[in-house]
Design a protein around this motif. Structure first.
Motif, PDB file in Angstrom:
ATOM      1  N   SER A 162      -2.768 -14.448 -29.980  1.00  0.00           N
ATOM      2  CA  SER A 162      -3.242 -13.130 -29.536  1.00  0.00           C
ATOM      3  C   SER A 162      -3.524 -12.294 -30.766  1.00  0.00           C
ATOM      4  O   SER A 162      -3.159 -12.651 -31.889  1.00  0.00           O
ATOM      5  CB  SER A 162      -2.187 -12.441 -28.659  1.00  0.00           C
ATOM      6  N   TRP A 243     -11.789 -20.620 -25.176  1.00  0.00           N
ATOM      7  CA  TRP A 243     -11.028 -20.143 -24.011  1.00  0.00           C
ATOM      8  C   TRP A 243      -9.560 -19.947 -24.373  1.00  0.00           C
ATOM      9  O   TRP A 243      -8.962 -18.906 -24.082  1.00  0.00           O
ATOM     10  CB  TRP A 243     -11.139 -21.143 -22.858  1.00  0.00           C
ATOM     11  N   TYR A 244      -8.977 -20.948 -25.030  1.00  0.00           N
ATOM     12  CA  TYR A 244      -7.540 -20.905 -25.322  1.00  0.00           C
ATOM     13  C   TYR A 244      -7.193 -19.766 -26.267  1.00  0.00           C
ATOM     14  O   TYR A 244      -6.110 -19.166 -26.162  1.00  0.00           O
ATOM     15  CB  TYR A 244      -7.093 -22.235 -25.920  1.00  0.00           C
ATOM     16  N   GLY A 246      -8.406 -16.822 -26.428  1.00  0.00           N
ATOM     17  CA  GLY A 246      -8.324 -15.515 -25.765  1.00  0.00           C
ATOM     18  C   GLY A 246      -9.500 -14.582 -25.954  1.00  0.00           C
ATOM     19  O   GLY A 246     -10.621 -15.007 -26.244  1.00  0.00           O
ATOM     20  N   ALA A 392     -12.573 -18.382 -16.018  1.00  0.00           N
ATOM     21  CA  ALA A 392     -11.476 -17.738 -16.744  1.00  0.00           C
ATOM     22  C   ALA A 392     -11.949 -16.736 -17.784  1.00  0.00           C
ATOM     23  O   ALA A 392     -11.171 -15.876 -18.209  1.00  0.00           O
ATOM     24  CB  ALA A 392     -10.610 -18.801 -17.421  1.00  0.00           C
ATOM     25  N   THR A 393     -13.205 -16.824 -18.211  1.00  0.00           N
ATOM     26  CA  THR A 393     -13.651 -16.021 -19.352  1.00  0.00           C
ATOM     27  C   THR A 393     -14.673 -14.953 -18.987  1.00  0.00           C
ATOM     28  O   THR A 393     -15.244 -14.320 -19.879  1.00  0.00           O
ATOM     29  CB  THR A 393     -14.225 -16.930 -20.460  1.00  0.00           C
ATOM     30  N   GLN A 423      -7.533 -14.659  -9.473  1.00  0.00           N
ATOM     31  CA  GLN A 423      -6.640 -15.157 -10.518  1.00  0.00           C
ATOM     32  C   GLN A 423      -5.641 -16.174  -9.975  1.00  0.00           C
ATOM     33  O   GLN A 423      -5.313 -17.154 -10.640  1.00  0.00           O
ATOM     34  CB  GLN A 423      -5.912 -13.994 -11.195  1.00  0.00           C
ATOM     35  N   ARG A 427      -5.541 -20.187 -11.206  1.00  0.00           N
ATOM     36  CA  ARG A 427      -4.345 -20.913 -11.638  1.00  0.00           C
ATOM     37  C   ARG A 427      -4.107 -22.143 -10.771  1.00  0.00           C
ATOM     38  O   ARG A 427      -3.786 -23.221 -11.283  1.00  0.00           O
ATOM     39  CB  ARG A 427      -3.132 -19.987 -11.594  1.00  0.00           C
ATOM     40  N   TYR A 443      -2.700 -24.128 -20.073  1.00  0.00           N
ATOM     41  CA  TYR A 443      -3.117 -22.956 -19.297  1.00  0.00           C
ATOM     42  C   TYR A 443      -1.960 -21.959 -19.204  1.00  0.00           C
ATOM     43  O   TYR A 443      -2.139 -20.750 -19.397  1.00  0.00           O
ATOM     44  CB  TYR A 443      -3.570 -23.370 -17.898  1.00  0.00           C
ATOM     45  N   CYS A 446      -1.393 -20.409 -22.722  1.00  0.00           N
ATOM     46  CA  CYS A 446      -2.505 -19.519 -23.056  1.00  0.00           C
ATOM     47  C   CYS A 446      -2.359 -18.164 -22.384  1.00  0.00           C
ATOM     48  O   CYS A 446      -2.624 -17.121 -22.981  1.00  0.00           O
ATOM     49  CB  CYS A 446      -3.821 -20.172 -22.636  1.00  0.00           C
ATOM     50  N   ASN A 447      -1.905 -18.172 -21.146  1.00  0.00           N
ATOM     51  CA  ASN A 447      -1.786 -16.941 -20.367  1.00  0.00           C
ATOM     52  C   ASN A 447      -0.391 -16.328 -20.418  1.00  0.00           C
ATOM     53  O   ASN A 447      -0.143 -15.298 -19.773  1.00  0.00           O
ATOM     54  CB  ASN A 447      -2.185 -17.211 -18.917  1.00  0.00           C
ATOM     55  N   ILE A 449       2.389 -17.266 -19.071  1.00  0.00           N
ATOM     56  CA  ILE A 449       3.016 -17.236 -17.746  1.00  0.00           C
ATOM     57  C   ILE A 449       4.533 -17.313 -17.908  1.00  0.00           C
ATOM     58  O   ILE A 449       5.056 -18.217 -18.571  1.00  0.00           O
ATOM     59  CB  ILE A 449       2.521 -18.404 -16.874  1.00  0.00           C
TER      60      ILE A 449
END
Length: 477
Positions: A162, A243-244, A246, A392-393, A423, A427, A443, A446-447, A449
């Motif tokens: 990030s 994507w990964y 961010g 996702a993007t 969303q 997922r 995934y 990356c997010n 979670i």
């Protein structure tokens, strides 16, 4: 400037064409002397095949980075308390089991990175043995393999990327043959190297035979391009990377994914043969081809896939060795009865506990025994991932919903997404699509979670995986 230097160094040279056989017939080298290995085009081909077969080792994508360890981190299976992977499932990274697993992954990955570097240094010295086109493709593939390995080591051992933490330590980067330990780089510096490498690989592969011949080209060394890191696959790998990483790279991820899906070249925006080279699997084919060969942008030919299946998923394994799930979890996840992906699961029979399902994606089916491309393939990059990256993007929920709906339609869904939360659906689709492939954990990471529900209940994942002791001890010496 660094990117330009890489490309120009690789592109200089040879014009002679060397005949060759189907690439699967070119065996990897074993104990051949280095000079002998690179003294003929066939030897160079052996070396390149060796890189791909190393990717398909159990320490890497055949098991640990496929349906084994990394899938376990994503809470994909129901495990007994005595299971080999139980500590990994509980994120007990300091226990012996996880430590040994990560050690094996790290050593295998960096050994193969070193092999890639040897290839990238030695082949230019012998480029007069090859046509310019074959030379470029060989170099592009090896560079892409090195990028893939560095990137996945970053995804496992690096921070959750990030803007706030991109200066945190990640992993070492090796772009040359050396015995000197390279520094552990800040995440953003590593990312800069990886983008330079992937962009160089794209240039090298810009005249890939897949662009004119499609997947199969006359049964020579360059046939079955979807079993290699071809031009399209390398673009898809870049989309995955963007994507990964961010928000900073989301627009580029969306652009690449959607341009490919629209049948255009992300470099020139001109129409190409992407949509004829890769086509969605049909319901009829999906019954016997559970890895969806026609959708594979890049897959591994794992000649020991049946052995891997028997060691991880076979229904005759004891509870402490098998990776399986529950009927309630799988039926809830695959809520559409016609979903093709559910063919990868069968109700378990002959077990002491009822209500279980076994994972059969990699089981050898009788009708496939004559075709190794149906029973020896493991996915690395598939068409469907581009739909998910596109969804996702984008910042527009309606656009995201449209891409998700397109994916669901080619998976057998009979209705659209009216009333569905975008969303949540995104997922769920990531979870459904990549069982046995390791991608769902990335995934989650990356997010960021914070709670993951699986067949073993709900867990709080730990994304901070320590570097292996062999690496940290080496830096103390």
């Amino acid at each position: 400037m660094r990117k330009t230097i890489i490309i120009l160094t690789i592109l200089a040279g040879g014009l002679f064409f060397g005949g060759c056989n189907s690439w699967l017939d070119v065996k990897p080298y074993d104990s051949m002397a280095e000079d002998q290995l690179y003294s003929t085009e066939n030897g160079i081909q052996r070396a390149l095949n060796g890189l791909y077969l190393s990717l398909a080792s159990n320490d890497l994508y055949a098991e640990n980075l496929g349906g084994g360890a990394i899938d376990v981190l994503g809470q994909r299976y129901k495990l007994s308390s005595g299971h080999t992977y139980y500590d990994l499932n509980e994120y007990n990274y300091t226990n012996d089991g996880p430590k040994g697993t990560f050690e094996a992954i790290w050593k295998a990955a960096y050994k193969l990175i070193a092999d890639c570097n040897e290839f990238l240094e030695k082949v230019p010295e012998h480029q007069d043995l090859m046509s310019q086109a074959n030379y470029r493709m060989s170099m592009g593939e090896a560079l892409a393999i090195r990028t893939l390995l560095h990137f996945d080591m970053f995804r496992i051992f690096g921070p959750v990327y990030s803007e706030a933490n991109k200066k945190e330590s990640s992993i070492p980067y090796y772009n040359m043959v050396t015995d000197v330990t390279q520094p552990i780089l800040p995440a953003d510096e590593l990312v800069e190297h990886l983008f330079a490498d992937i962009d160089s690989a794209i240039v090298l592969l810009s005249e890939d035979v897949i662009l004119t011949e499609g997947i199969v080209k006359d049964e020579d060394f360059w046939d079955y391009r979807n079993l290699r890191l071809n031009y399209y696959a390398v673009w898809a790998l870049k989309a995955r990377m963007c994507w990964y990483l961010g928000d900073e790279y989301a627009d580029e991820a969306y652009r690449i994914a959607t341009t490919l899906l629209e049948g255009k070249d992300p470099k020139t925006n001109e129409a190409n043969n992407f949509n004829t080279a890769f086509t969605p699997v049909s319901q009829t084919v999906a019954v016997k081809d559970r890895v969806f060969f026609c959708e594979e942008l890049f897959a591994l030919h794992n000649m020991k896939r049946t052995t891997m299946y028997k060691e991880l998923f076979s229904s005759d394994l004891e509870d402490d060795n098998i990776l399986l799930s529950t009927e309630s979890y799988i039926n809830k996840l695959y809520d559409e009865p016609n979903d093709y992906r559910k063919h990868s699961w069968e109700v378990a029979t002959g077990r002491q506990t009822s209500g279980l399902m076994v994972f059969v994606k990699y089981a050898e089916q009788t009708e496939n025994r004559s075709d190794p491309y149906l029973y020896e393939i493991q996915s690395m990059l598939r068409l469907s991932e581009l739909y998910l990256i596109a969804a996702a993007t984008t910042n527009d929920d309606a656009v995201a919903s449209s891409w998700l709906e397109k994916l669901r339609m080619i998976r057998g869904y009979q209705s659209g997404m009216v009333g569905s939360d975008v969303q949540t659906t995104l997922r769920q689709e990531w979870e459904k699509e990549f069982y046995g492939e390791g991608q769902y954990y990335y995934y989650l990471k990356c997010n960021g979670i914070t709670s993951v529900s699986g067949p073993n209940g709900s867990k709080k994942p730990n994304y901070i995986i320590p570097l292996p002791e062999s690496e940290t001890d080496n830096r103390r010496d």
